[in-house]
Motif scaffolding. Structure first.
Motif, PDB file in Angstrom:
ATOM      1  N   ILE A   1     -16.333  -6.325   7.457  1.00 27.92           N
ATOM      2  CA  ILE A   1     -17.272  -5.031   7.422  1.00 27.92           C
ATOM      3  C   ILE A   1     -17.178  -4.136   8.580  1.00 27.92           C
ATOM      4  O   ILE A   1     -17.007  -2.958   8.366  1.00 27.92           O
ATOM      5  CB  ILE A   1     -18.549  -5.811   7.818  1.00 27.92           C
ATOM      6  N   ALA A   2     -16.775  -4.714   9.785  1.00 25.35           N
ATOM      7  CA  ALA A   2     -16.516  -3.716  10.945  1.00 25.35           C
ATOM      8  C   ALA A   2     -15.266  -2.710  10.581  1.00 25.35           C
ATOM      9  O   ALA A   2     -15.440  -1.589  11.105  1.00 25.35           O
ATOM     10  CB  ALA A   2     -16.338  -4.401  12.164  1.00 25.35           C
ATOM     11  N   SER A   3     -14.276  -3.302  10.257  1.00 25.78           N
ATOM     12  CA  SER A   3     -13.001  -2.614   9.989  1.00 25.78           C
ATOM     13  C   SER A   3     -12.996  -1.487   8.976  1.00 25.78           C
ATOM     14  O   SER A   3     -12.734  -0.466   9.138  1.00 25.78           O
ATOM     15  CB  SER A   3     -11.873  -3.358   9.653  1.00 25.78           C
ATOM     16  N   THR A   4     -14.033  -1.815   7.760  1.00 20.81           N
ATOM     17  CA  THR A   4     -14.232  -0.913   6.981  1.00 20.81           C
ATOM     18  C   THR A   4     -15.044   0.070   7.209  1.00 20.81           C
ATOM     19  O   THR A   4     -14.668   1.371   6.961  1.00 20.81           O
ATOM     20  CB  THR A   4     -14.812  -1.583   5.518  1.00 20.81           C
TER      21      THR A   4
ATOM     22  N   PHE B   1       0.762  -1.160   0.051  1.00 24.53           N
ATOM     23  CA  PHE B   1       0.075   0.201   0.135  1.00 24.53           C
ATOM     24  C   PHE B   1       0.787   1.298  -0.063  1.00 24.53           C
ATOM     25  O   PHE B   1       0.246   2.389  -0.046  1.00 24.53           O
ATOM     26  CB  PHE B   1      -0.852   0.050   1.181  1.00 24.53           C
ATOM     27  N   HIS B   2       2.021   1.122   0.161  1.00 22.82           N
ATOM     28  CA  HIS B   2       2.966   2.463   0.134  1.00 22.82           C
ATOM     29  C   HIS B   2       2.857   3.366  -1.201  1.00 22.82           C
ATOM     30  O   HIS B   2       2.686   4.644  -1.095  1.00 22.82           O
ATOM     31  CB  HIS B   2       4.527   2.176   0.380  1.00 22.82           C
TER      32      HIS B   2
ATOM     33  N   PHE C   1      -5.316  -6.094   9.486  1.00 26.95           N
ATOM     34  CA  PHE C   1      -5.827  -6.538  10.580  1.00 26.95           C
ATOM     35  C   PHE C   1      -5.842  -8.060  10.692  1.00 26.95           C
ATOM     36  O   PHE C   1      -5.707  -8.816  11.609  1.00 26.95           O
ATOM     37  CB  PHE C   1      -7.347  -5.931  10.522  1.00 26.95           C
ATOM     38  N   THR C   2      -6.577  -8.789   9.291  1.00 22.08           N
ATOM     39  CA  THR C   2      -6.656 -10.063   9.194  1.00 22.08           C
ATOM     40  C   THR C   2      -5.340 -10.759   9.424  1.00 22.08           C
ATOM     41  O   THR C   2      -5.191 -11.832  10.104  1.00 22.08           O
ATOM     42  CB  THR C   2      -7.208 -10.421   7.958  1.00 22.08           C
TER      43      THR C   2
ATOM     44  N   PRO D   1      -9.376  -2.268   2.134  1.00 17.39           N
ATOM     45  CA  PRO D   1      -8.647  -3.064   1.784  1.00 17.39           C
ATOM     46  C   PRO D   1      -7.395  -3.097   2.922  1.00 17.39           C
ATOM     47  O   PRO D   1      -6.707  -4.198   3.364  1.00 17.39           O
ATOM     48  CB  PRO D   1      -8.242  -3.147   0.459  1.00 17.39           C
ATOM     49  N   LYS D   2      -6.983  -1.828   3.181  1.00 14.71           N
ATOM     50  CA  LYS D   2      -5.622  -1.776   3.647  1.00 14.71           C
ATOM     51  C   LYS D   2      -5.805  -2.307   5.064  1.00 14.71           C
ATOM     52  O   LYS D   2      -4.757  -3.074   5.882  1.00 14.71           O
ATOM     53  CB  LYS D   2      -5.092  -0.307   3.649  1.00 14.71           C
TER      54      LYS D   2
END
Length: 301
Positions: free
Chosen positions: A218-221, A31-32, A287-288, A281-282
């Motif tokens: 879902i929660a993280s997004t 992601f950089h 997190f996952t 997505p990041k």
């Protein structure tokens, strides 16, 4: 993003550091480049047009070949690595620590429960722990400042190495620390609070650590989009302050005044779209991965 654990001491400190650190490395590599694009868009003071996008995003490599253009999106990777890995270790390990501290202190816990109720109090504790973690991130500001300068204003380095810059610039690397705190406090509150609220009220999860991969997604997004949107104006101000030359002292109030005068109110949200596009997505990726690695590492340490 929900905290990594809802039970105090369920993972060792070493497992959190190693697992979250590895997730930070993987996140950085992927992601950089997107972060570089977002920072350059936020630093652009001229009107954005599709015709000018190439030169704004790729700068001196606007006319270069595609491989060179893509490689140009990795400036300051060393600084970014130091910042991102340190931030992820602090973020993943720090928020659960603050949450454990609040929940483990009867006076604080009772204050939240009595004010918001048992259910809402739990979510508010997660959010407040996230806010405290965000405020503490100011200690990482020098690495963040160097990363942003490499991404948006590499001429400011003038061939100097990181040790020389730290020795010569000193406290100037903490320029914009007040705006950073002002951005991180509500941003991290929205991040962890939004995630906790989604898991509790939308998904009906009582033990956040037992959420499935899709529930975490879902929660993280939801939490991440809330956080980025809330923090966007202050993030733009912070970036403008940090990307100036070292010898140039830029005041936040001046940045705000000039930004409104020359670019309009919508300029506070420059770079928001690419950040929102990548933030889901990041965060779910890191997190996952952290959720997978931390228990795995915890079996051995």
């Amino acid at each position: 993003m929900a905290p990594l654990t809802s039970a105090k001491g369920s993972e060792s400190g070493t497992a959190r550091v190693v697992g979250s650190g590895l997730s930070g490395v993987a996140e950085l590599i992927i992601f950089h480049p997107v972060d570089t694009v977002a920072k350059r868009l936020m630093s652009n003071k001229s009107k954005f047009t599709l015709q000018a996008a190439n030169s704004i995003i790729f700068k001196d490599y606007a006319t270069a070949s595609l491989p060179k253009k893509l490689f140009s999106l990795f400036p300051g990777l060393g600084y970014a690595a130091g910042y991102k890995i340190s931030q992820r270790i602090y973020k993943f390990g720090g928020q659960p620590y603050f949450n454990d501290l609040i929940r483990g202190t009867p006076v604080l816990r009772n204050a939240f429960v009595n004010t918001f109720g048992e259910r809402n109090g739990k979510n508010m504790m997660h959010a407040t722990a996230g806010s405290l973690t965000g405020i503490g991130e100011v200690v990482l500001l020098p690495l963040d400042a160097l990363k942003i300068k490499r991404q948006t204003n590499p001429e400011a380095f003038r061939g100097r190495g990181v040790v020389q810059i730290f020795m010569e610039e000193g406290r100037t690397l903490y320029r914009g620390w007040g705006w950073t705190v002002a951005r991180n406090a509500p941003g991290s509150f929205a991040l962890f609070g939004g995630s906790a609220f989604t898991k509790d009220y939308v998904l009906g999860i009582e033990d956040y650590s037992k959420a499935t991969w899709w529930q975490n997604f879902i929660a993280s997004t939801a939490g991440a989009i809330s956080s980025i949107t809330v923090a966007a104006p202050l993030d733009t101000i912070k970036t403008r302050i940090q990307n100036a030359n070292f010898e140039t002292r830029v005041h936040g109030a001046v940045v705000v005044r000039d930004l409104i005068k020359n670019e309009g109110m919508t300029a506070f949200f420059k770079g928001l779209t690419p950040k929102i596009i990548v933030v889901g997505p990041k965060l779910i990726f890191s997190f996952t991965l952290a959720q997978t690695l931390i228990p795995m590492v915890g079996k051995y340490v």
